[in-house]
Design a protein around this motif. Structure first.
Motif, short mmCIF file in Angstrom:
data_model
loop_
_atom_site.label_atom_id
_atom_site.label_comp_id
_atom_site.label_asym_id
_atom_site.label_seq_id
_atom_site.Cartn_x
_atom_site.Cartn_y
_atom_site.Cartn_z
N PHE A 150 16.26 62.78 13.31
CA PHE A 150 15.30 63.86 13.60
C PHE A 150 14.08 63.76 12.68
CE2 PHE A 150 13.77 68.16 12.63
CZ PHE A 150 13.37 68.56 13.89
N SER A 151 14.31 63.40 11.43
CA SER A 151 13.19 63.27 10.49
C SER A 151 12.26 62.15 10.91
CB SER A 151 13.73 63.00 9.08
OG SER A 151 14.60 64.03 8.65
N LEU A 152 12.80 61.03 11.33
CA LEU A 152 11.96 59.91 11.75
C LEU A 152 11.25 60.20 13.07
CD1 LEU A 152 14.25 56.85 10.90
CD2 LEU A 152 12.25 57.66 9.64
N SER A 153 11.84 61.07 13.88
CA SER A 153 11.27 61.34 15.19
C SER A 153 10.27 62.48 15.19
CB SER A 153 12.40 61.64 16.19
OG SER A 153 11.89 62.01 17.45
N ARG A 154 10.59 63.59 14.51
CA ARG A 154 9.79 64.80 14.67
C ARG A 154 9.20 65.34 13.36
NH1 ARG A 154 8.03 64.15 19.37
NH2 ARG A 154 9.58 64.21 21.05
N MET A 155 9.36 64.65 12.26
CA MET A 155 8.78 65.09 11.00
C MET A 155 7.75 64.07 10.53
SD MET A 155 12.19 66.58 9.06
CE MET A 155 11.24 66.92 7.56
N ASP A 156 6.85 64.52 9.72
CA ASP A 156 5.78 63.66 9.22
C ASP A 156 6.28 62.92 7.98
OD1 ASP A 156 3.39 62.42 8.88
OD2 ASP A 156 2.35 64.15 7.99
N VAL A 157 7.05 61.87 8.23
CA VAL A 157 7.63 61.07 7.15
C VAL A 157 6.72 59.87 6.88
CG1 VAL A 157 9.63 59.71 6.43
CG2 VAL A 157 9.95 61.78 7.79
N PRO A 158 6.33 59.63 5.63
CA PRO A 158 5.48 58.47 5.33
C PRO A 158 6.18 57.15 5.67
CG PRO A 158 5.50 60.02 3.49
CD PRO A 158 6.57 60.46 4.44
N TYR A 159 5.43 56.25 6.28
CA TYR A 159 5.93 54.91 6.60
C TYR A 159 7.20 54.96 7.47
CZ TYR A 159 2.92 53.88 2.59
OH TYR A 159 1.86 53.80 1.72
N LYS A 160 7.26 55.92 8.35
CA LYS A 160 8.49 56.03 9.15
C LYS A 160 8.65 54.87 10.13
CE LYS A 160 6.53 59.31 12.52
NZ LYS A 160 6.73 60.65 13.13
N VAL A 213 7.92 51.76 9.33
CA VAL A 213 8.53 50.74 8.49
C VAL A 213 10.01 51.03 8.28
CG1 VAL A 213 8.48 49.63 6.22
CG2 VAL A 213 6.34 50.29 7.35
N ILE A 214 10.33 52.28 8.05
CA ILE A 214 11.74 52.66 7.87
C ILE A 214 12.53 52.38 9.13
CG2 ILE A 214 13.29 54.60 7.41
CD1 ILE A 214 11.04 55.88 5.78
N GLN A 215 11.94 52.66 10.29
CA GLN A 215 12.64 52.40 11.55
C GLN A 215 12.92 50.91 11.72
OE1 GLN A 215 10.53 53.80 15.00
NE2 GLN A 215 11.86 52.68 16.42
N TYR A 216 11.93 50.07 11.42
CA TYR A 216 12.15 48.63 11.55
C TYR A 216 13.15 48.12 10.51
CZ TYR A 216 8.41 48.14 14.96
OH TYR A 216 7.66 48.23 16.09
N PHE A 217 13.20 48.76 9.36
CA PHE A 217 14.19 48.38 8.35
C PHE A 217 15.61 48.62 8.88
CE2 PHE A 217 17.06 49.88 5.00
CZ PHE A 217 17.15 48.75 4.22
N PHE A 218 15.83 49.79 9.48
CA PHE A 218 17.15 50.06 10.04
C PHE A 218 17.45 49.13 11.21
CE2 PHE A 218 16.67 54.22 7.91
CZ PHE A 218 17.90 54.28 7.28
N LEU A 219 16.43 48.80 11.99
CA LEU A 219 16.62 47.85 13.08
C LEU A 219 17.01 46.48 12.56
CD1 LEU A 219 16.42 47.31 16.14
CD2 LEU A 219 14.01 46.77 15.79
N LEU A 220 16.42 46.10 11.44
CA LEU A 220 16.74 44.80 10.84
C LEU A 220 18.18 44.75 10.36
CD1 LEU A 220 15.63 42.04 9.89
CD2 LEU A 220 15.02 43.15 7.73
N THR A 221 18.71 45.87 9.88
CA THR A 221 20.09 45.86 9.38
C THR A 221 21.11 45.59 10.49
OG1 THR A 221 20.30 48.26 9.68
CG2 THR A 221 19.49 47.47 7.55
#
Length: 290
Positions: free
Chosen positions: A108-118, A120-128
């Motif tokens: 929810f934070s990555l989707s609907r909150m104003d998270v810095p560099y979200k 990049v964070i999404q691609y990091f989880f995708l990489l894992t």
């Protein structure tokens, strides 16, 4: 006029010889696949009601010559199945709580909150997702040992809060929820946790139901990781207990082994058959939308 759901092929297409033949061929392939999946389960069940001499006979027989359902009574008393099943349900409940509270709120934070560099964070989880799970078994084991969580359910619950696949699936689903609903809640003074639990979560019951089936299947079938971090019967889940006290023992009759295995094989199958529509619906709604 009553609406009729259309199948994979229409009545008009069935009248065309070529398409009708292809349809029957496809149904035959599906039937063969169903038989190959049901055969091992039926073998387990039928061997569980045979005499031990008949199970060990050669050539083997498919149907039992005599039905001995008392084998299941003996198998039930061989190990404490209710205790191990209860431990499995504890693990499932904790893993599901971590999925809702940690993974869900992170998505929810990555989707609907104003998270810095979200992004990049999404691609990091995708990489894992491309990292083989066996490579971080030892680091996880060392971390849990240093935290003093060995032989506790927390050693199973904490890793459940770091499931990258569930996170990305939930994020994609949250992306499809109307943004105006959250903006209205923020105008009314709702906090982000309240937006998640009162708006996002109720609208996401189908995808969470799908994840619940996956979490239940994992908790029911996983034996290796619990066997590494748990060391007492009071904590063993069902799969680990079966591996230690049924599969690895030598003096247990084969018919009793099959009886025990059949008792733990059918419950997850029944759960899947009951909730299979949620799997397809949840994965469809959580899929990438073009």
């Amino acid at each position: 006029m009553k609406a009729v759901e259309r199948g994979i092929i229409s009545d008009y297409d069935l009248k065309i010889p070529g398409k009708r033949a292809l349809y029957y061929l496809m149904m035959f392939v599906v039937l063969v696949m169903v038989c190959t999946m049901l055969y091992p389960m039926l073998v387990i069940f039928f061997n569980g009601v045979k005499l031990n001499t008949e199970v060990n006979s050669f050539p083997p027989t498919f149907l039992p010559s005599e039905w001995h359902f008392e084998n299941y009574k003996k198998a039930w008393g061989y190990i404490n199945l209710p205790q191990f099943a209860r431990n499995t349900l504890y693990i499932f409940a904790g893993n599901m709580a971590m999925t809702v509270l940690v993974v869900g709120f992170a998505a929810f934070s990555l989707s609907r909150m104003d998270v810095p560099y979200k992004r990049v964070i999404q691609y990091f989880f995708l990489l894992t997702l491309f990292i083989p799970p066996t490579t971080y078994i030892i680091p996880n084991f060392v971390n849990l040992r240093d935290l003093g969580l060995m032989n506790t359910f927390w050693a199973l619950w904490l890793p459940a809060g770091a499931n990258a696949f569930f996170l990305l699936l939930l994020k994609t689903f949250f992306d499809g929820i109307n943004m105006e609903m959250f903006e209205s809640g923020r105008i009314d003074g709702a906090s982000e946790p309240r937006l998640y639990f009162q708006i996002a979560f109720p609208l996401s019951i189908p995808i969470f139901a799908t994840l619940a089936i996956f979490v239940f299947s994992s908790a029911w079938n996983d034996w290796y990781w619990p066997s590494l971090i748990l060391s007492s019967d009071e904590r063993y889940p069902l799969a680990t207990a079966i591996y230690k006290y049924v599969i690895n023992v030598r003096r247990l009759d084969l018919n009793l082994r099959f009886a025990i295995l059949s008792m733990i094989t059918f419950p997850p199958v029944i759960v899947f058959l009951i909730f299979q529509k949620y799997i397809v619906r949840g994965l469809h709604m959580g899929g990438v939308k073009g």
